[in-house]
Design a protein around this motif. Structure first.
Motif, PDB file in Angstrom:
ATOM      1  N   LYS A  50      29.598   9.994  25.396  1.00 45.35           N
ATOM      2  CA  LYS A  50      30.400  10.781  26.220  1.00 45.35           C
ATOM      3  C   LYS A  50      31.714   9.972  26.269  1.00 45.35           C
ATOM      4  CE  LYS A  50      27.648  13.771  26.685  1.00 45.35           C
ATOM      5  NZ  LYS A  50      27.889  15.180  26.137  1.00 45.35           N
ATOM      6  N   ALA A  51      31.861   8.710  26.353  1.00 42.55           N
ATOM      7  CA  ALA A  51      33.057   7.954  26.394  1.00 42.55           C
ATOM      8  C   ALA A  51      34.114   8.445  25.030  1.00 42.55           C
ATOM      9  CB  ALA A  51      32.790   6.395  26.424  1.00 42.55           C
ATOM     10  N   LYS A  52      33.359   8.552  23.876  1.00 40.38           N
ATOM     11  CA  LYS A  52      34.183   8.927  22.951  1.00 40.38           C
ATOM     12  C   LYS A  52      34.763  10.486  23.072  1.00 40.38           C
ATOM     13  CE  LYS A  52      35.647   8.554  18.582  1.00 40.38           C
ATOM     14  NZ  LYS A  52      36.573   7.714  18.214  1.00 40.38           N
ATOM     15  N   THR A  53      33.675  11.223  23.387  1.00 44.89           N
ATOM     16  CA  THR A  53      34.172  12.621  23.874  1.00 44.89           C
ATOM     17  C   THR A  53      35.563  12.692  24.957  1.00 44.89           C
ATOM     18  OG1 THR A  53      32.145  13.293  23.635  1.00 44.89           O
ATOM     19  CG2 THR A  53      33.431  14.834  24.840  1.00 44.89           C
ATOM     20  N   TYR A  54      35.420  11.774  25.838  1.00 41.97           N
ATOM     21  CA  TYR A  54      36.272  11.543  26.990  1.00 41.97           C
ATOM     22  C   TYR A  54      37.767  11.035  26.296  1.00 41.97           C
ATOM     23  CZ  TYR A  54      38.426  10.763  31.384  1.00 41.97           C
ATOM     24  OH  TYR A  54      39.529  10.524  32.435  1.00 41.97           O
ATOM     25  N   GLY A  55      37.815  10.374  25.071  1.00 42.20           N
ATOM     26  CA  GLY A  55      38.739   9.829  24.677  1.00 42.20           C
ATOM     27  C   GLY A  55      38.999   8.405  24.480  1.00 42.20           C
ATOM     28  N   GLU A  56      37.886   7.678  25.034  1.00 47.43           N
ATOM     29  CA  GLU A  56      37.849   6.225  25.003  1.00 47.43           C
ATOM     30  C   GLU A  56      37.056   5.661  23.818  1.00 47.43           C
ATOM     31  OE1 GLU A  56      39.242   4.532  27.341  1.00 47.43           O
ATOM     32  OE2 GLU A  56      40.054   5.969  28.442  1.00 47.43           O
ATOM     33  N   PRO A  70      29.172  -1.692  37.658  1.00 48.92           N
ATOM     34  CA  PRO A  70      29.437  -1.546  36.237  1.00 48.92           C
ATOM     35  C   PRO A  70      31.053  -0.959  36.184  1.00 48.92           C
ATOM     36  CG  PRO A  70      28.256   0.509  37.311  1.00 48.92           C
ATOM     37  CD  PRO A  70      28.481  -0.717  38.191  1.00 48.92           C
ATOM     38  N   PRO A  71      31.879  -1.808  35.635  1.00 48.45           N
ATOM     39  CA  PRO A  71      33.255  -1.421  35.549  1.00 48.45           C
ATOM     40  C   PRO A  71      33.658  -0.326  34.919  1.00 48.45           C
ATOM     41  CG  PRO A  71      32.902  -3.485  34.171  1.00 48.45           C
ATOM     42  CD  PRO A  71      31.683  -2.993  34.842  1.00 48.45           C
ATOM     43  N   ILE A  72      32.901  -0.269  33.732  1.00 56.14           N
ATOM     44  CA  ILE A  72      33.508   0.860  32.869  1.00 56.14           C
ATOM     45  C   ILE A  72      33.099   2.373  33.343  1.00 56.14           C
ATOM     46  CG2 ILE A  72      33.335   1.805  30.381  1.00 56.14           C
ATOM     47  CD1 ILE A  72      34.820  -0.959  30.871  1.00 56.14           C
ATOM     48  N   THR A  73      31.875   2.380  33.775  1.00 56.07           N
ATOM     49  CA  THR A  73      31.466   3.663  34.496  1.00 56.07           C
ATOM     50  C   THR A  73      32.360   4.025  35.731  1.00 56.07           C
ATOM     51  OG1 THR A  73      29.408   3.197  34.002  1.00 56.07           O
ATOM     52  CG2 THR A  73      29.563   4.725  35.702  1.00 56.07           C
ATOM     53  N   MET A  74      32.635   3.120  36.420  1.00 62.89           N
ATOM     54  CA  MET A  74      33.594   3.121  37.657  1.00 62.89           C
ATOM     55  C   MET A  74      34.972   3.483  37.182  1.00 62.89           C
ATOM     56  SD  MET A  74      34.104   0.892  40.851  1.00 62.89           S
ATOM     57  CE  MET A  74      35.554   1.151  41.792  1.00 62.89           C
ATOM     58  N   SER A  75      35.488   2.919  36.180  1.00 60.45           N
ATOM     59  CA  SER A  75      36.919   3.218  35.744  1.00 60.45           C
ATOM     60  C   SER A  75      37.026   4.692  35.141  1.00 60.45           C
ATOM     61  CB  SER A  75      37.285   2.179  34.935  1.00 60.45           C
ATOM     62  OG  SER A  75      36.786   2.031  33.691  1.00 60.45           O
ATOM     63  N   ILE A  76      36.018   4.859  34.370  1.00 60.84           N
ATOM     64  CA  ILE A  76      35.834   6.271  33.749  1.00 60.84           C
ATOM     65  C   ILE A  76      35.988   7.332  34.699  1.00 60.84           C
ATOM     66  CG2 ILE A  76      34.759   7.727  31.958  1.00 60.84           C
ATOM     67  CD1 ILE A  76      34.484   5.548  30.231  1.00 60.84           C
ATOM     68  N   VAL A  78      36.726   7.208  37.918  1.00 60.99           N
ATOM     69  CA  VAL A  78      38.315   7.111  38.816  1.00 60.99           C
ATOM     70  C   VAL A  78      39.212   7.831  37.996  1.00 60.99           C
ATOM     71  CG1 VAL A  78      40.105   5.756  39.488  1.00 60.99           C
ATOM     72  CG2 VAL A  78      37.916   5.236  40.114  1.00 60.99           C
ATOM     73  N   SER A  79      39.287   7.526  36.565  1.00 59.28           N
ATOM     74  CA  SER A  79      40.217   8.203  35.584  1.00 59.28           C
ATOM     75  C   SER A  79      39.987   9.815  35.460  1.00 59.28           C
ATOM     76  CB  SER A  79      40.071   7.628  34.036  1.00 59.28           C
ATOM     77  OG  SER A  79      40.654   8.325  33.046  1.00 59.28           O
ATOM     78  N   MET A  80      38.823  10.267  35.580  1.00 55.99           N
ATOM     79  CA  MET A  80      38.453  11.527  35.424  1.00 55.99           C
ATOM     80  C   MET A  80      38.659  12.393  36.610  1.00 55.99           C
ATOM     81  SD  MET A  80      34.880  13.305  34.330  1.00 55.99           S
ATOM     82  CE  MET A  80      34.777  12.671  32.764  1.00 55.99           C
TER      83      MET A  80
END
Length: 127
Positions: A50-56, A70-76, A78-80
């Motif tokens: 899902k991160a790859k699909t989102y462009g990360e 979890p910093p990555i889950t939270m930051s994605i 917020v970004s979304m």
């Protein structure tokens, strides 16, 4: 023939007809049972896809392994919210990312699929 000069070209305008709320709730996993099962049985594979699909970066969610929040889950998340214009706050994002991580990833996946905006270039030439 006209002698007027075009000073500015028309600019593309994106009009969003989507809501400023999440398309599904945090616990609406039954909306897509196969995806929910994938997230439950192989969580880290699911988050990386899902991160790859989102462009990360594909392996970015693996950084969530260290730490309590979890910093990555939270930051994605917020970004979304910012990308799709969804109302919310970082406090709520932090709480759900910490205590409902699999549900958050399923919700974000449903949102990406629901708001998938195909971009078409009108008048573009293949060179």
């Amino acid at each position: 023939m006209s002698k007027s000069m075009v000073v500015t070209q028309p600019q593309p305008v994106m009009v969003s007809r989507d809501s400023d709320q999440w398309g599904s709730g945090i616990c609406d996993c039954c909306d897509d049972v196969p995806e929910c099962c994938f997230a439950y049985w192989c969580f880290w594979c699911f988050t990386c896809v899902k991160a790859k699909t989102y462009g990360e970066c594909l392996c970015l969610p693996l950084l969530d392994l260290c730490g309590i929040v979890p910093p990555i889950t939270m930051s994605i998340r917020v970004s979304m919210r910012q990308r799709y214009g969804i109302k919310g706050d970082m406090c709520n994002d932090c709480l759900v990312a910490t205590f409902c991580r699999a549900c958050v990833w399923c919700q974000m996946s449903r949102e990406m699929r629901a708001r998938d905006l195909q971009i078409t270039l009108v008048g573009a030439r293949n060179l």
